[in-house]
Every structure is written in structure tokens, then in C-alpha cells.
Design a protein around this motif. Structure first.
Motif, PDB file in Angstrom:
ATOM      1  N   ARG A 104       0.916  -1.421  -0.024  1.00 27.14           N
ATOM      2  CA  ARG A 104      -0.109   0.053  -0.091  1.00 27.14           C
ATOM      3  C   ARG A 104       0.854   1.304  -0.145  1.00 27.14           C
ATOM      4  O   ARG A 104       1.873   1.330   0.388  1.00 27.14           O
ATOM      5  CB  ARG A 104      -0.909  -0.182   1.247  1.00 27.14           C
ATOM      6  CG  ARG A 104      -0.074   0.027   2.646  1.00 27.14           C
ATOM      7  CD  ARG A 104      -1.127  -0.370   3.687  1.00 27.14           C
ATOM      8  NE  ARG A 104      -0.303  -0.066   5.016  1.00 27.14           N
ATOM      9  CZ  ARG A 104       0.621  -0.836   5.665  1.00 27.14           C
ATOM     10  NH1 ARG A 104       0.719  -1.780   5.075  1.00 27.14           N
ATOM     11  NH2 ARG A 104       0.835  -0.631   6.917  1.00 27.14           N
ATOM     12  N   VAL A 105       0.225   2.440  -0.452  1.00 32.90           N
ATOM     13  CA  VAL A 105       0.591   3.581  -0.333  1.00 32.90           C
ATOM     14  C   VAL A 105      -0.086   4.449   0.870  1.00 32.90           C
ATOM     15  O   VAL A 105      -1.305   4.708   0.610  1.00 32.90           O
ATOM     16  CB  VAL A 105       0.883   4.315  -1.511  1.00 32.90           C
ATOM     17  CG1 VAL A 105       1.582   5.890  -1.359  1.00 32.90           C
ATOM     18  CG2 VAL A 105       1.815   3.558  -2.487  1.00 32.90           C
ATOM     19  N   MET A 106       0.569   5.105   1.782  1.00 32.22           N
ATOM     20  CA  MET A 106      -0.017   5.927   2.743  1.00 32.22           C
ATOM     21  C   MET A 106       0.228   7.392   2.592  1.00 32.22           C
ATOM     22  O   MET A 106       1.473   7.675   2.211  1.00 32.22           O
ATOM     23  CB  MET A 106       0.507   5.345   4.142  1.00 32.22           C
ATOM     24  CG  MET A 106       0.020   3.802   4.707  1.00 32.22           C
ATOM     25  SD  MET A 106      -1.685   3.523   4.556  1.00 32.22           S
ATOM     26  CE  MET A 106      -2.294   4.690   6.045  1.00 32.22           C
ATOM     27  N   LEU A 107      -0.500   8.377   2.736  1.00 28.23           N
ATOM     28  CA  LEU A 107      -0.435   9.560   3.029  1.00 28.23           C
ATOM     29  C   LEU A 107      -0.659  10.030   4.380  1.00 28.23           C
ATOM     30  O   LEU A 107      -1.548  10.011   5.012  1.00 28.23           O
ATOM     31  CB  LEU A 107      -1.351  10.406   1.938  1.00 28.23           C
ATOM     32  CG  LEU A 107      -1.410   9.950   0.360  1.00 28.23           C
ATOM     33  CD1 LEU A 107      -2.391  10.787  -0.156  1.00 28.23           C
ATOM     34  CD2 LEU A 107      -0.006  10.091  -0.246  1.00 28.23           C
ATOM     35  N   VAL A 108       0.149  10.894   4.850  1.00 26.22           N
ATOM     36  CA  VAL A 108       0.418  11.183   6.006  1.00 26.22           C
ATOM     37  C   VAL A 108       0.497  12.769   6.335  1.00 26.22           C
ATOM     38  O   VAL A 108       1.565  13.254   5.847  1.00 26.22           O
ATOM     39  CB  VAL A 108       1.416  10.585   7.267  1.00 26.22           C
ATOM     40  CG1 VAL A 108       1.337  10.761   8.574  1.00 26.22           C
ATOM     41  CG2 VAL A 108       1.285   9.089   7.009  1.00 26.22           C
ATOM     42  N   ARG A 109      -0.352  13.503   7.198  1.00 29.00           N
ATOM     43  CA  ARG A 109       0.000  14.727   7.144  1.00 29.00           C
ATOM     44  C   ARG A 109       0.991  15.132   7.980  1.00 29.00           C
ATOM     45  O   ARG A 109       1.415  14.709   9.186  1.00 29.00           O
ATOM     46  CB  ARG A 109      -1.640  15.365   7.972  1.00 29.00           C
ATOM     47  CG  ARG A 109      -1.482  16.919   8.208  1.00 29.00           C
ATOM     48  CD  ARG A 109      -2.705  17.541   8.885  1.00 29.00           C
ATOM     49  NE  ARG A 109      -3.719  17.184   8.442  1.00 29.00           N
ATOM     50  CZ  ARG A 109      -4.569  17.978   7.436  1.00 29.00           C
ATOM     51  NH1 ARG A 109      -3.896  19.060   7.158  1.00 29.00           N
ATOM     52  NH2 ARG A 109      -5.572  17.582   7.068  1.00 29.00           N
ATOM     53  N   GLN A 110       1.788  16.050   7.546  1.00 29.49           N
ATOM     54  CA  GLN A 110       2.980  16.523   8.259  1.00 29.49           C
ATOM     55  C   GLN A 110       2.629  17.346   9.354  1.00 29.49           C
ATOM     56  O   GLN A 110       1.947  18.255   9.054  1.00 29.49           O
ATOM     57  CB  GLN A 110       4.222  16.985   7.324  1.00 29.49           C
ATOM     58  CG  GLN A 110       4.497  16.134   6.273  1.00 29.49           C
ATOM     59  CD  GLN A 110       5.609  16.767   5.243  1.00 29.49           C
ATOM     60  OE1 GLN A 110       6.157  18.017   5.598  1.00 29.49           O
ATOM     61  NE2 GLN A 110       5.973  16.197   4.223  1.00 29.49           N
TER      62      GLN A 110
END
Length: 365
Positions: A359-365
Motif C-alpha cells: 500500500r501507499v499511505m499519505l500522512v499529514r506533516q
């Protein structure tokens, strides 16, 4: 240019005949003659009003083009229901949406399968942010009934759709400053100063229907309603991956999302073309939230060498970053991490579990 006006006399002959019959049985001849005279005058007045209206409509349609349908020969919406849902009945109407009572269908365009740019927001430069969706497309343009405000029309459409489970993704009034951009992307007709637009989606026919409606009114009082419906063939899986508004909501709630719709060949980090819709929507999200910064984290299953998996996951995250940069996202808003197989979310002993771990995750910085 000569305009031919068609008119139906049947609706007015019936009351005239009824009055004549009533006059025959009334005891007072004077009263009967007086009643008959009043009915004749009323019918004549109504006929003159209708003919005048037909002439105005026909002339307006002639100016608007060959696809316009005058009221006498087109798809006049039938009465039915109350203020909000009444209308429709024309064969050109979409079964999902009943046009407002008194609306007249002027133009329709239907395609069994195509792509459509759904306007889902506006960036800081007042340019439309779009989501590309594919499926069966219906575009309808109605002439609005006289005396109805855009607010009244909009609220009634919203209420009718909400009763069917409709969820609004974007809602905007007073959009005169970028309605030209709307026309460029999705072909909606919009003139005047009083313009209202909203878009959203709902479950429909074992799939998803994306509905976009724009209502406008010119200074003269004349106005139209655009109704665009894009139906997907199957229920969208992982709506987070295809809907910027849902992505934004999940980021706000959880601080991260599992980006659906990203595809690689086994052991490869090159993005496959079918990843484009998901990437387009991440770019749309970044435009809608210009302060947003994301860390892109790649994950693999446990098959193969752990060091190679870590490198593969980093390369895949980098591919996603590069694709977003090529779409116009500033490089300093995106960072990458490769986790390899170190953070599984499912078992690696089954095919389904391994698929979930890749999978590919997007995480808020």
C-alpha cells in the motif's frame, strides 16, 4: 424568419362545452346566456395568453439554437408533487432527478461511457479544481419557470436528492468570477450574476451517481438549470481513493489515509496508467488545501528480501511524489519514506493479506 406556433385547443374546448350544457339546464335563460358569455371571454383570454407565451418561447428557442425546444412542442414538465419535486415526466429527464415544476427541457446530451470533469472546488487563483470520473454521462439543460429564484430552485433540488441519500461534496453560490472556468471543464451553461452550484454523490443502480447542478438567473429574470449526472458501472471501492473531499475528511480525522487506486507491477516501482485518477485527486486535494504537506509512505508485503523490499517501497513512494510534482504540486510539500514490510496491517500468509499490506499511505506533516 417566420415562427410557427403550435397550440392545443382541447383544454379550452372542454370547459366551453361544459358551460354550454349547463346553460341548457339552467332555469333562467338570461342567467345561462350570461354564464356562457363569461366562459367564452375567459377561454378567449386564456387562449390569447397562451399563444403570446408560445410565440415568446419559440422566438427565444430560435435565438438559442436548434436544440432548443419551444414549450408547445418540447418536454414541458408535468405537474406532480409539491414545490420541490413536482415536474418532470418528459422522456428526456433523468430518472434520478425530477425537474422543478414548470421547467422545460431545452437540451440533452447522453453518452454511454466517457470521462467527465466534476468541478469540486476553487483554488486560490479562482480556478476550478476538478475530479475526473468515468461512466454513463447525462447532461440536461432546463429553462427555469418564471418567478422562481435560484435559491428556491437550488434548495428544492438539494432536498429531493437528500431524501435519496445524496451527500454534497462542494457547494458554492455567487460564482460569477469563475463560471467561465466551469464551462471550460464540464460544459455547463452559466450567465448572469445570480449563480449557484453544488455537486455530490449517492448510491444508484448498484453503482455511484455523481450529480452536479448549476442554477443561474440573468438580470432580465430569464434563467436555466444545468443537471449533469455521471453514473459508474459498479460501486466505487475505497471512496477515499477517488474523492478529494473524502480524503480531506479522513486526513482531518485520522491524520493519514490509505491511498486506494495506486498500481504497480510485481517487483516494479513504475506507476501503471490506471493510477492516474487517484493521483489526479491527490493533486486536487493539494490545490484545495494550499497549506497541506504530506509524507508519502510506501509499504510492501513480506515476500522476498527485506532490504530489497525497503528499497522498493521507497522507490514506489518516490514515484508517487514525482507524479504529483509533474501535476503541479510544489516539491517542498511532499516527502517520502520506505517502510518495506515492517508495518503490516494484515497477515502475510494469505494472498488477500499480502495485497492489503502492499500500500501507499499519505500522512499529514
Amino acid at each position: 424568419m417566420h415562427t410557427h406556433v403550435t397550440f392545443s385547443w382541447r383544454a379550452f374546448v372542454k370547459p366551453l362545452l361544459a358551460a354550454a350544457g349547463l346553460a341548457m339546464i339552467m332555469p333562467s335563460n338570461a342567467s345561462a346566456q350570461d354564464l356562457l358569455k363569461r366562459v367564452k371571454n375567459a377561454v378567449q383570454s386564456e387562449v390569447e395568453r397562451q399563444v403570446e407565451q408560445e410565440a415568446r418561447d419559440a422566438a427565444r428557442c430560435a435565438l438559442n439554437g436548434s436544440n432548443c425546444r419551444p414549450n408547445g412542442t418540447g418536454q414541458q414538465s408535468a405537474s406532480g408533487g409539491g414545490e420541490g419535486g413536482g415536474g418532470g415526466g418528459g422522456k428526456g429527464d433523468h430518472p434520478l432527478i425530477t425537474p422543478y415544476q414548470g421547467s422545460v427541457l431545452e437540451r440533452e446530451d447522453r453518452q454511454d461511457f466517457t470521462d467527465y470533469n466534476r468541478v469540486i472546488g476553487m483554488d486560490q487563483k479562482r480556478q476550478a479544481v476538478v475530479q475526473r470520473v468515468e461512466g454513463r454521462l447525462t447532461k440536461l439543460l432546463y429553462r427555469n419557470p418564471e418567478g422562481r429564484s435560484t435559491l428556491e430552485l437550488e434548495r428544492n433540488y438539494k432536498s429531493a436528492l437528500a431524501a435519496r441519500g445524496f451527500r454534497i461534496d462542494y457547494d458554492k453560490g455567487g460564482i460569477v468570477h469563475w463560471m467561465g472556468d466551469i464551462r471550460k471543464y464540464n460544459g455547463m451553461t452559466a450567465y448572469g450574476q445570480d449563480v449557484r452550484y453544488f455537486t455530490g454523490k449517492l448510491k444508484y443502480n448498484n453503482g455511484t451517481a455523481y450529480v452536479s447542478i448549476l442554477v443561474y438567473r440573468e438580470g432580465s429574470g430569464f434563467g436555466r438549470t444545468n443537471i449533469h449526472v455521471l453514473e459508474t458501472a459498479d460501486m466505487d471501492v475505497g471512496m477515499v481513493g477517488v474523492d478529494p473531499s473524502a480524503m480531506a475528511a479522513d486526513l482531518e480525522r485520522d491524520g493519514q489515509i490509505n491511498l486506494q487506486g495506486i498500481y504497480f507491477d510485481t517487483g516494479n516501482y513504475a506507476l501503471k496508467p490506471e493510477s492516474d485518477p487517484a493521483l489526479d485527486n491527490v493533486e486536487a486535494l493539494m490545490r484545495l488545501q494550499p497549506q497541506l504537506r504530506l509524507t508519502i509512505i510506501g509499504h510492501t508485503d513480506s515476500t522476498g528480501d527485506p532490504r530489497r523490499n525497503r528499497r522498493l517501497s521507497l522507490d514506489r513512494a518516490t514515484s508517487v511524489r514525482n507524479s504529483l510534482i509533474s501535476r503541479g504540486v510544489a516539491p517542498d510539500r511532499l516527502s517520502v519514506v520506505g517502510m518495506g514490510s515492517e508495518q503490516p496491517i494484515a497477515t502475510n500468509s494469505t494472498a488477500d493479506g499480502r495485497a492489503n499490506n502492499r500500500r501507499v499511505m499519505l500522512v499529514r506533516q
